[in-house]
Design an enzyme around this catalytic site. Sequence first.
Site, mmCIF file in Angstrom:
data_model
loop_
_atom_site.group_PDB
_atom_site.id
_atom_site.type_symbol
_atom_site.label_atom_id
_atom_site.label_comp_id
_atom_site.label_asym_id
_atom_site.label_seq_id
_atom_site.Cartn_x
_atom_site.Cartn_y
_atom_site.Cartn_z
ATOM 1 N N ARG A 132 0.808 -1.221 0.000
ATOM 2 C CA ARG A 132 0.000 0.000 0.000
ATOM 3 C C ARG A 132 0.841 1.271 0.000
ATOM 4 O O ARG A 132 0.529 2.226 -0.706
ATOM 5 C CB ARG A 132 -0.897 -0.005 1.237
ATOM 6 C CG ARG A 132 -1.874 1.152 1.314
ATOM 7 C CD ARG A 132 -2.544 1.222 2.683
ATOM 8 N NE ARG A 132 -2.978 -0.058 3.161
ATOM 9 C CZ ARG A 132 -4.192 -0.583 2.929
ATOM 10 N NH1 ARG A 132 -5.087 0.107 2.256
ATOM 11 N NH2 ARG A 132 -4.497 -1.775 3.399
ATOM 12 N N CYS A 180 -26.854 -2.846 -6.999
ATOM 13 C CA CYS A 180 -28.080 -3.008 -6.210
ATOM 14 C C CYS A 180 -27.796 -3.475 -4.793
ATOM 15 O O CYS A 180 -28.150 -4.592 -4.392
ATOM 16 C CB CYS A 180 -29.005 -3.988 -6.924
ATOM 17 S SG CYS A 180 -29.304 -3.463 -8.602
#
Length: 448
Positions: free
Chosen positions: A303, A371
């Site tokens: 990272r 959704c």
Amino acid sequence: MAAPAPSLPPDDADPTFAELLAGRPDLAAHAQDGLTMEDVPLARIAAEIGTPTWVYSAATLRRRYRAMQAALSEAALDCEIHFAVKANPNLAVLRTLAREGAGADIVSEGELRTALAAGIAPHHVVFSGVGKTMRELRFAIGQGVGQINAESVEEIAMISAAATELGRTVDVAIRVNPDVDPLTHAKITTGKSENKFGVAMADAPALYARMAATPGIRPAGIATHIGSQITAGMGAYAAAYRALADLVRALRAQGLPVDRVDCGGGLGIPYRNEPAPSPAALAGAIRTTLGNLGVRLMMEPGRWIAGPAGVLLASVVLSKRNGARRFVILDAAMNDLVRPAMYEAWHGIVPVSPTDYVAPVSSCDVVGPVCETGDTFARNRGLPTLEPGSLVAFLDAGAYGAAMSSTYNARPLAAEVLVDGARFGVVRERQTPEALLAGQRLPDWYAA
Ligand SMILES: *Cc1c(COP(=O)(O)O)cnc(C)c1O
């Protein structure tokens, strides 16, 4: 249905767009071109490649790799950097780092193949992971990987079987679990005794001795990795490394050779306004704990190197109101960038157009079209009114961004682009709708 809760005012603690860009030297807001990465306007990339698109800065990758290397050499540490491929397995990203001299920390055959294709030498690869398969071990040993970090007695038996089958001897380190709390998100904490990773400190000496007597294995050293996005200072690192140093001394006292210590990754970055631990602080913690053991040191940052090097570029599909709440709906979704849904992560979201960049902001929720209510990137975020087609950039999306994306809702994987100075190029094509269907078939008994 109950009316949605009204939007709260934007969170005052959030940094402004200008504050966000100030800490990210390869991003800038230009009066004419809007948001740029190095010398390329992001709007140009969106116009040519479309959205959603991941965009990586080669300059940021190089700068951060070099900064980490400089911190290690200033602390007089002989420490190899193995980039954690899982943070960003893009071939061009890996090649950029390989050219800087980076090795790779890999966790699967797929990552090993990508690292080799990027030009990383096999002996510069460390194979980590808690569940390597026999197939993966055979492949990795056959390719000549530099080190395997073993996480259990069961795995040591598997490594030995694979190596002897191939007539090889492989360098193996034991990954120990130092039982420290790195004070990060529970889902990315890996060095506590309740986690699945590594072997308990107390079991390590017997296991190491056993490894020394196991065919096909050369005991090379010990390894640890305590967690990811560590921003709470060096306390957990120092505690883990002190325990590792004690273990090295105990093993040597038994007459066992220990010539490497792998310090893992996990250094955090400021996504919002978290305190940013520096590579110098980490190098200092390593130096004071492990610096005088006469071992070859290694670390596995992912990272810290790649996160700030990438943005996710997205377009506004539409904005709508539900009662008092304003929703900005993007063409990017949780299938692209899952970190907000998975880790409650905060990402800076900056408008790309120069007029949007300076327009007054008000509170909104930024969501994708998937959704699920979890498909929410930000709540009560200060953004200007954004018309359909307006572009925004998610900052710090270069690590665990594209790498974690999926095709949920049958959404094709987004394109990836590398920027290098004034140049940019597609480094991974946008998946086509046809490619999404490829490989699916109906069973033959459905044919009649
Ligand atoms: C994920 C991982 C890393 C990299 O972690 P970052 O937080 O991205 O630095 C390093 N080593 C191992 C074993 C890992 O699993």
